[in-house]
Scaffold this active site. Structure first.
Site, PDB file in Angstrom:
ATOM      1  N   MET A 133      77.006  70.529  34.896  1.00  9.53           N
ATOM      2  CA  MET A 133      78.001  71.591  34.731  1.00  9.53           C
ATOM      3  C   MET A 133      77.406  72.699  33.884  1.00  9.53           C
ATOM      4  SD  MET A 133      81.642  71.325  32.697  1.00  9.53           S
ATOM      5  CE  MET A 133      80.810  71.301  31.100  1.00  9.53           C
ATOM      6  N   ASN A 134      77.756  73.964  34.210  1.00 13.43           N
ATOM      7  CA  ASN A 134      77.377  75.044  33.296  1.00 13.43           C
ATOM      8  C   ASN A 134      78.538  76.010  33.092  1.00 13.43           C
ATOM      9  OD1 ASN A 134      76.090  75.367  36.050  1.00 13.43           O
ATOM     10  ND2 ASN A 134      75.737  77.449  35.335  1.00 13.43           N
ATOM     11  N   ASP A 135      78.475  77.247  33.524  1.00 15.43           N
ATOM     12  CA  ASP A 135      79.404  78.287  33.080  1.00 15.43           C
ATOM     13  C   ASP A 135      80.878  77.945  33.330  1.00 15.43           C
ATOM     14  OD1 ASP A 135      76.868  79.347  33.143  1.00 15.43           O
ATOM     15  OD2 ASP A 135      77.432  81.195  34.160  1.00 15.43           O
TER      16      ASP A 135
END
Length: 469
Positions: A39-41
């Site tokens: 997961m990122n932004d």
């Protein structure tokens, strides 16, 4: 690749991997993390129909940066969350290499997201489409395709739309890179979210008194706060200095005034949003009662993320806690959202020299400290915070090299509020004057130990686990 196929593959990854991920003792008790994968932004953060919606960049198929999906959570209290249907999968030609970051708006009662469709070509070049989708009453999104092609004069690095409404018209900022490899923020206007008119560049390298200031500006977010216009943005390519800009890429803000008639954003200097090891790509929204809230990704792209031990358990990265934003003397102040106090359980009080205080369990805990004099706080022997007259130093060993690394904040330290959650620490300095957010990976039962002659007044709460349905 068809959307049905991608959704089936995502479901298979979750069903086969979530038990292993959930068993990891580094998995947070109350921060948001992906069920599996990377997961990122944060994306599409909005308060809509009495619930908060938070989407996120997600590769459910691997702990790697690949063709990104959008996952989706919702909450009525910013504490307890539930999984909603998968928001977006990169199934169309205009998003073949990922549904990149974007935002959500309430368009006359219809939840609408705008996001970047990322396309890469065999010769190494790329392009980007700004795309639109709407959510139905079942929480599922329906794509309407591109609404804005790549603007002339810019490379394929144009992305991350953030949209708002002003005087009956929609406005959008985009992060961009021009053909000279200079980072910019572009402004557009629309009557209906579908037809967009370019209004030019409002910030970036060689604008508003800046010299060269990075080769790409990502994740812009422009909003009004306490009578000022605030532009949050992530410039890539700033050279590290002795005590600032130490991360691979930076996240910060400019305060100023957005002049709509003149189509100009006049602003002051750039300030870092977070002085810790992991913080990037924040996004804000308005709460039901008018507070400006922020959530960021507690990670850094192109850093040492793939040496984090959670990768061996099939998941990577967490979000920061939700934060309330205000302005104080022209600077942003960040404090944990007041809703998080619902997590507090048993409270303990201590007063004395740092070295006289007992070791405290910090697996899932909140601490409030008043500090006078020098001292050291050691988190499970893995992360060390040094308090001195000139400010703070946060130290740990680099996961890749094993060598010590530091981050700094300069100023007079009066109070600290520290949120701990198994593999993360968020340090709020002087009632939110600054923040230092970092991941660390301690033993299963981490403790905080105090050293030095400085005087400390301390409150400690254990925090319960949140509910994720």
């Amino acid at each position: 690749m068809s959307e049905v196929h991608l959704v089936r593959q995502a479901l298979r990854a979750v069903l086969s991997g979530q038990q292993r991920a959930a068993a990891d003792h580094h998995r947070p008790a109350w921060h948001l993390a992906p069920p599996v994968g990377l997961m990122n932004d944060p994306n599409g953060f909005i308060h809509f129909n009495q619930r908060y919606v938070l989407c996120y960049q997600w590769n459910p198929l691997a702990c790697a940066h690949g063709a990104k999906f959008w996952g989706q959570w919702s909450s009525d209290d910013l504490v307890n969350w539930r999984h909603e249907p998968l928001a977006l999968a990169p199934s169309e030609p205009y998003e073949s290499h990922g549904c990149y970051s974007g935002c959500a708006v309430d368009n006359q009662g219809e939840l609408t997201v705008l996001y970047t469709g990322n396309v890469k070509f065999d010769d190494g070049s790329r392009t980007a489409w700004q795309c639109l989708a709407t959510r139905d009453e079942h929480g599922e999104f329906h794509k309407h395709g591109p609404v804005l092609a790549l603007p002339e004069g810019y490379t394929g690095h144009v992305r991350d739309p953030k949209v708002w409404q002003h005087d009956g018209l929609w406005y959008m900022v985009l992060g961009a890179q021009n053909l000279a490899s200079e980072g910019k923020v572009l402004l557009f206007r629309s009557p209906d979210l579908h037809q967009w008119t370019s209004l030019g560049e409002i910030a970036g390298s060689h604008l508003n008194g800046l010299e060269a200031f990075g080769y790409m500006w990502e994740c812009p977010d422009l909003f009004e706060l306490d009578g000022s216009s605030v532009l949050v943005v992530c410039p890539q390519g700033l050279a590290a200095e002795a005590r600032r800009w130490r991360n691979t890429f930076q996240s910060g803000y400019f305060c100023g005034t957005l002049d709509y008639p003149a189509l100009q954003f006049r602003h002051g200097e750039f300030h870092e949003l977070d002085h810790g090891f992991e913080f990037y790509a924040p996004q804000t929204c308005l709460s039901a009662d008018g507070r400006r809230l922020l959530i960021g990704w507690m990670g850094i792209p192109d850093g040492d993320e793939f040496f984090q031990p959670t990768r061996d358990h099939g998941w990577m990265h967490i979000m920061t806690c939700p934060r309330e934003l205000t302005l104080r003397d022209g600077r942003l102040v960040q404090q944990p959202a007041r809703e998080l106090q619902q997590l507090r359980r048993q409270e303990m009080h201590f007063t004395g020299s740092a070295q006289s205080l007992p070791a405290l369990v910090i697996d899932s805990a909140e601490l409030e400290l008043t500090v006078s004099g020098s001292c050291e706080l050691k988190f499970a022997g893995t992360l060390q915070l040094t308090v001195e007259s000139e400010g703070l130093t946060l130290r740990r060993n680099n996961l890749r090299s094993g060598e010590p690394e530091e981050r700094y904040w300069s100023g007079d330290v009066r109070t600290l509020r520290i949120l701990c959650d198994r593999s993360s620490v968020e340090i709020f300095i002087n009632e939110g004057e600054a923040v230092m957010s970092s991941r660390y990976f301690p033993s299963a039962e981490p403790q905080l130990r105090f050293y030095g002659a400085g005087q400390i007044g301390l409150r400690h709460w254990s925090l319960r686990q949140c509910v994720i349905e």
